[in-house]
Design a protein around this motif. Structure first.
Motif, PDB file in Angstrom:
ATOM      1  N   TRP A  10       8.051   5.824  -6.029  1.00 13.77           N
ATOM      2  CA  TRP A  10       7.162   4.677  -5.800  1.00 13.77           C
ATOM      3  C   TRP A  10       5.890   4.872  -4.931  1.00 13.77           C
ATOM      4  O   TRP A  10       4.735   4.440  -5.270  1.00 13.77           O
ATOM      5  CB  TRP A  10       8.027   3.535  -5.255  1.00 13.77           C
ATOM      6  CG  TRP A  10       9.111   3.024  -6.025  1.00 13.77           C
ATOM      7  CD1 TRP A  10       9.153   3.090  -7.226  1.00 13.77           C
ATOM      8  CD2 TRP A  10      10.185   2.238  -5.525  1.00 13.77           C
ATOM      9  NE1 TRP A  10      10.276   2.288  -7.790  1.00 13.77           N
ATOM     10  CE2 TRP A  10      10.675   1.921  -6.667  1.00 13.77           C
ATOM     11  CE3 TRP A  10      10.385   1.813  -4.254  1.00 13.77           C
ATOM     12  CZ2 TRP A  10      12.072   1.119  -6.740  1.00 13.77           C
ATOM     13  CZ3 TRP A  10      11.727   1.059  -4.453  1.00 13.77           C
ATOM     14  CH2 TRP A  10      12.527   0.781  -5.591  1.00 13.77           C
ATOM     15  N   THR A  11       6.335   5.627  -4.094  1.00 11.31           N
ATOM     16  CA  THR A  11       5.167   6.067  -2.965  1.00 11.31           C
ATOM     17  C   THR A  11       3.828   6.961  -3.665  1.00 11.31           C
ATOM     18  O   THR A  11       2.817   6.533  -3.814  1.00 11.31           O
ATOM     19  CB  THR A  11       5.481   6.894  -1.945  1.00 11.31           C
ATOM     20  OG1 THR A  11       6.536   6.238  -1.244  1.00 11.31           O
ATOM     21  CG2 THR A  11       4.601   7.242  -0.908  1.00 11.31           C
ATOM     22  N   THR A  12       4.356   7.921  -4.341  1.00 11.64           N
ATOM     23  CA  THR A  12       3.373   8.997  -5.314  1.00 11.64           C
ATOM     24  C   THR A  12       2.758   8.106  -6.231  1.00 11.64           C
ATOM     25  O   THR A  12       1.642   8.500  -6.460  1.00 11.64           O
ATOM     26  CB  THR A  12       4.263  10.200  -5.607  1.00 11.64           C
ATOM     27  OG1 THR A  12       5.117   9.868  -6.390  1.00 11.64           O
ATOM     28  CG2 THR A  12       4.729  11.096  -4.326  1.00 11.64           C
ATOM     29  N   PHE A  13       3.438   7.349  -6.828  1.00  7.18           N
ATOM     30  CA  PHE A  13       2.678   6.550  -8.078  1.00  7.18           C
ATOM     31  C   PHE A  13       1.761   5.669  -7.437  1.00  7.18           C
ATOM     32  O   PHE A  13       0.652   5.515  -8.031  1.00  7.18           O
ATOM     33  CB  PHE A  13       3.719   5.652  -8.960  1.00  7.18           C
ATOM     34  CG  PHE A  13       4.245   6.632  -9.897  1.00  7.18           C
ATOM     35  CD1 PHE A  13       3.367   6.368 -11.348  1.00  7.18           C
ATOM     36  CD2 PHE A  13       5.313   7.524  -9.898  1.00  7.18           C
ATOM     37  CE1 PHE A  13       3.975   7.265 -12.477  1.00  7.18           C
ATOM     38  CE2 PHE A  13       5.670   8.212 -10.993  1.00  7.18           C
ATOM     39  CZ  PHE A  13       5.200   8.313 -12.090  1.00  7.18           C
ATOM     40  N   SER A  19      -6.457   1.006  -8.002  1.00  7.03           N
ATOM     41  CA  SER A  19      -5.468  -0.065  -7.503  1.00  7.03           C
ATOM     42  C   SER A  19      -4.114   0.666  -7.641  1.00  7.03           C
ATOM     43  O   SER A  19      -3.809   1.335  -8.570  1.00  7.03           O
ATOM     44  CB  SER A  19      -5.594  -1.186  -8.047  1.00  7.03           C
ATOM     45  OG  SER A  19      -5.574  -1.004  -9.415  1.00  7.03           O
ATOM     46  N   ALA A  20      -3.215   0.176  -6.650  1.00  4.48           N
ATOM     47  CA  ALA A  20      -1.844   0.719  -6.761  1.00  4.48           C
ATOM     48  C   ALA A  20      -1.146   0.091  -7.638  1.00  4.48           C
ATOM     49  O   ALA A  20      -1.597  -1.108  -8.533  1.00  4.48           O
ATOM     50  CB  ALA A  20      -1.204   0.544  -5.443  1.00  4.48           C
ATOM     51  N   PHE A  21       0.074   0.697  -8.261  1.00  5.85           N
ATOM     52  CA  PHE A  21       0.869  -0.142  -9.142  1.00  5.85           C
ATOM     53  C   PHE A  21       1.860  -1.200  -8.512  1.00  5.85           C
ATOM     54  O   PHE A  21       2.573  -1.759  -9.224  1.00  5.85           O
ATOM     55  CB  PHE A  21       1.864   1.048  -9.636  1.00  5.85           C
ATOM     56  CG  PHE A  21       1.103   2.136 -10.489  1.00  5.85           C
ATOM     57  CD1 PHE A  21       0.578   1.642 -11.880  1.00  5.85           C
ATOM     58  CD2 PHE A  21       0.848   3.393 -10.162  1.00  5.85           C
ATOM     59  CE1 PHE A  21      -0.204   2.461 -12.475  1.00  5.85           C
ATOM     60  CE2 PHE A  21       0.303   4.370 -10.987  1.00  5.85           C
ATOM     61  CZ  PHE A  21      -0.035   3.813 -12.106  1.00  5.85           C
ATOM     62  N   GLY A  22       1.746  -1.341  -7.082  1.00  7.53           N
ATOM     63  CA  GLY A  22       2.394  -2.163  -6.502  1.00  7.53           C
ATOM     64  C   GLY A  22       4.085  -1.856  -6.341  1.00  7.53           C
ATOM     65  O   GLY A  22       4.835  -2.906  -6.132  1.00  7.53           O
ATOM     66  N   CYS A  23       4.445  -0.706  -6.581  1.00 12.62           N
ATOM     67  CA  CYS A  23       5.762  -0.275  -6.389  1.00 12.62           C
ATOM     68  C   CYS A  23       6.268  -0.500  -4.951  1.00 12.62           C
ATOM     69  O   CYS A  23       7.322  -0.967  -4.657  1.00 12.62           O
ATOM     70  CB  CYS A  23       6.020   1.293  -6.678  1.00 12.62           C
ATOM     71  SG  CYS A  23       5.653   1.409  -8.638  1.00 12.62           S
ATOM     72  N   LEU A  24       5.917  -0.086  -3.952  1.00  6.94           N
ATOM     73  CA  LEU A  24       6.050  -0.179  -2.725  1.00  6.94           C
ATOM     74  C   LEU A  24       6.244  -1.562  -2.269  1.00  6.94           C
ATOM     75  O   LEU A  24       7.000  -2.251  -1.352  1.00  6.94           O
ATOM     76  CB  LEU A  24       5.432   0.586  -1.599  1.00  6.94           C
ATOM     77  CG  LEU A  24       5.521   1.992  -1.714  1.00  6.94           C
ATOM     78  CD1 LEU A  24       4.593   2.724  -0.966  1.00  6.94           C
ATOM     79  CD2 LEU A  24       6.800   2.542  -1.123  1.00  6.94           C
ATOM     80  N   GLU A  25       4.910  -2.373  -2.569  1.00  3.70           N
ATOM     81  CA  GLU A  25       4.966  -3.954  -2.138  1.00  3.70           C
ATOM     82  C   GLU A  25       6.074  -4.648  -2.740  1.00  3.70           C
ATOM     83  O   GLU A  25       6.974  -5.466  -1.997  1.00  3.70           O
ATOM     84  CB  GLU A  25       3.612  -4.314  -2.753  1.00  3.70           C
ATOM     85  CG  GLU A  25       3.258  -5.705  -2.140  1.00  3.70           C
ATOM     86  CD  GLU A  25       2.904  -5.554  -0.575  1.00  3.70           C
ATOM     87  OE1 GLU A  25       3.502  -6.524   0.101  1.00  3.70           O
ATOM     88  OE2 GLU A  25       2.241  -4.573  -0.468  1.00  3.70           O
TER      89      GLU A  25
END
Length: 495
Positions: free
Chosen positions: A184-187, A197-203
């Motif tokens: 999740w972090t690296t993506f 923009s992030a993929f929102g995995c960590l969120e």
């Protein structure tokens, strides 16, 4: 009556079977006794037909078996009628390096790097001249200046990772699945650095659909390579059009994300900025940028998460190494703010741990094949005929006892000048390849891995969960690893 019998379906079937048998026997005879590679050793069935090699790939244990083959047959093994595997440090230079006298570099093997031939070329499978131009354009995003500008972006996601882990590990005696959290972090990082923009995995503490698609496409891509390598390349085109193929869905999401990045209309210190400018100037198409973006997503996230997962497993199953690294990290910094992309560069034992993890658990355990150029070439001092597929297999050479002392032991000290490992040939390990097409993101990968690992170790005491002690032994390996859950018991450090 005789002509009627001669043309009966049974007779035609017998003729067809006879011709097929004759062809198979003839092909086998040629491959064993007349083929230009007949003098190279290897398993008999592998030298006759390629099916045995691809069966191992489909099963997911080919990289491990290659180690056994080199131990039995030596530094060069014939693993299909027209393919040689090499296990020697010099082979890295001979196959992937710059060649003397202006000789052309060995071209990439098309059926591996582009198993499906109706998709645009990116930096991984571009022809030589096109690759040089793409590398120049992308190099800006990986420069030292860009890394400094990108640090707040990367740091914000590492902050979020630490916060989420502190929330999740409270009272969690079963452990936290670090495979997921590192993915999740690296993506999220690569999503921001490539698309704004992030993929929102960590969120959300969950996988973005795209992340799942990338993970699922690892095995699908291997099967595409098998089909293509066996001579049925047109079938891969039909498969790519199937709605349930993860590779197809992945391409669709790349296009959507790229459109959003272009619509931002602002300059950012990311990887695609220079390519977007080329598009605006009419020098590059949207689909060409999309092909490179798809490559960056996998190369810039999956491989980094894989290596960090491997490092955590190897450290937690070797508590003495983890204790030494923990001491180095916690005595080098007074607080989290001091841990930066630059400051982690002084952690010598951490670098040794990462290098040893790259050796023991290379993110790409297979060989990255090239082809002998027109007129052939010399590899390890022996002539290799034109068109021969050649590669150094990373997992095999990284575990060969001729180049490494106690190759199955996790020993970061081998990269710190320990006399016990003075005979190690560290140039046998080339996780980022060598030569003009080596990994453009090497420096970024090291910096990101150091930062994430340092922040985790600074903030948590770790112990491997019992159900993950066989984590590495149970894995399948295709071009990349198919990783199971990695459960680690995390205990926040109280300061």
């Amino acid at each position: 009556m005789a002509p009627l019998l001669a043309s009966s379906p049974l007779n035609w079937a017998l003729i067809g079977v006879s011709l097929t048998v004759a062809f198979v026997i003839g092909k086998a005879f040629y491959n064993i006794f007349l083929h230009p590679l007949r003098s190279y050793p290897g398993p008999f069935l592998w030298r006759v037909f390629p099916i045995a090699r691809y069966a191992r790939l489909a099963h997911g244990d080919l990289p491990f078996y290659m180690k056994e083959l080199h131990a039995k047959y030596g530094p060069v093994v014939r693993i299909t009628p027209n393919e040689l595997a090499f296990c020697d440090p010099q082979a890295w230079k001979d196959i992937y390096g710059h060649r003397s006298g202006g000789a052309p570099e060995l071209p990439k093997y098309e059926y591996f790097y582009r198993a499906v031939d109706n998709i645009p070329r990116g930096i991984i499978n571009a022809f030589r001249d096109e690759h040089a131009a793409l590398r120049r354009q992308l190099s800006h995003g990986f420069s030292e200046r860009s890394m400094q500008l990108q640090e707040p972006i990367i740091g914000s996601y590492v902050d979020l990772l630490i916060n989420r882990l502190q929330e999740k590990c409270q009272g969690n005696a079963a452990g936290v699945d670090m495979r997921e959290w590192l993915n999740w972090t690296t993506f999220d990082v690569i999503g921001d650095l490539a698309f704004g923009s992030a993929f929102g995995c960590l969120e959300s503490s969950d996988y973005h659909p795209w992340v799942r698609l990338v993970a699922n496409s690892v095995q699908q891509t291997a099967f595409m390579q098998i089909i293509s390598g066996l001579g049925f390349r047109p079938i891969t085109r039909a498969l790519l059009n199937m709605k349930k193929m993860a590779i197809t869905d992945n391409q669709k999401l790349v296009k959507e994300k790229l459109e959003q990045r272009i619509e931002l209309g602002v300059e950012r210190p990311d990887f695609l900025e220079s390519l977007i400018k080329k598009k605006e100037a009419g020098e590059m198409s949207f689909m060409q940028i999309a092909a490179n973006a798809a490559t960056l997503i996998v190369a810039g996230s999956e491989t980094t998460a894989t290596l960090l997962s491997g490092a955590l497993f190897l450290l937690t199953t070797n508590p003495d190494k983890l204790a030494r690294l923990t001491k180095e990290v916690r005595t080098s910094f007074n607080n989290d703010d001091e841990i930066t992309l630059t400051s982690v560069g002084k952690l010598s034992y951490m670098l040794a741990c990462l290098n040893e993890s790259l050796r023991a658990y290379p993110p790409v355990p297979t060989g990255m094949p090239r082809q002998s150029p027109k007129g052939g070439c010399f590899i390890l001092g022996k002539f290799v005929p034109e068109g021969t597929v050649v590669a150094v297999w990373q997992y095999a050479i990284n575990h060969h006892s001729e180049f490494w002392t106690e190759p199955n032991t996790f020993a970061p000290e081998r990269f710190l000048g320990d006399p016990k490992f003075k005979s190690d040939q560290t140039d046998a390990m080339q996780p980022f390849s060598v030569g003009p097409r080596n990994c453009i993101g090497r420096n970024m990968a090291y910096a990101e891995m150091r930062l994430i690992l340092a922040r985790i170790i600074y903030n948590f005491d770790m112990e491997i969960a019992e159900d993950s002690r066989q984590w590495l032994a149970t894995q399948k390996a295709y071009t990349l690893w198919k990783k199971p859950s990695l459960n680690i018991i995390m205990k926040p450090v109280v300061r």
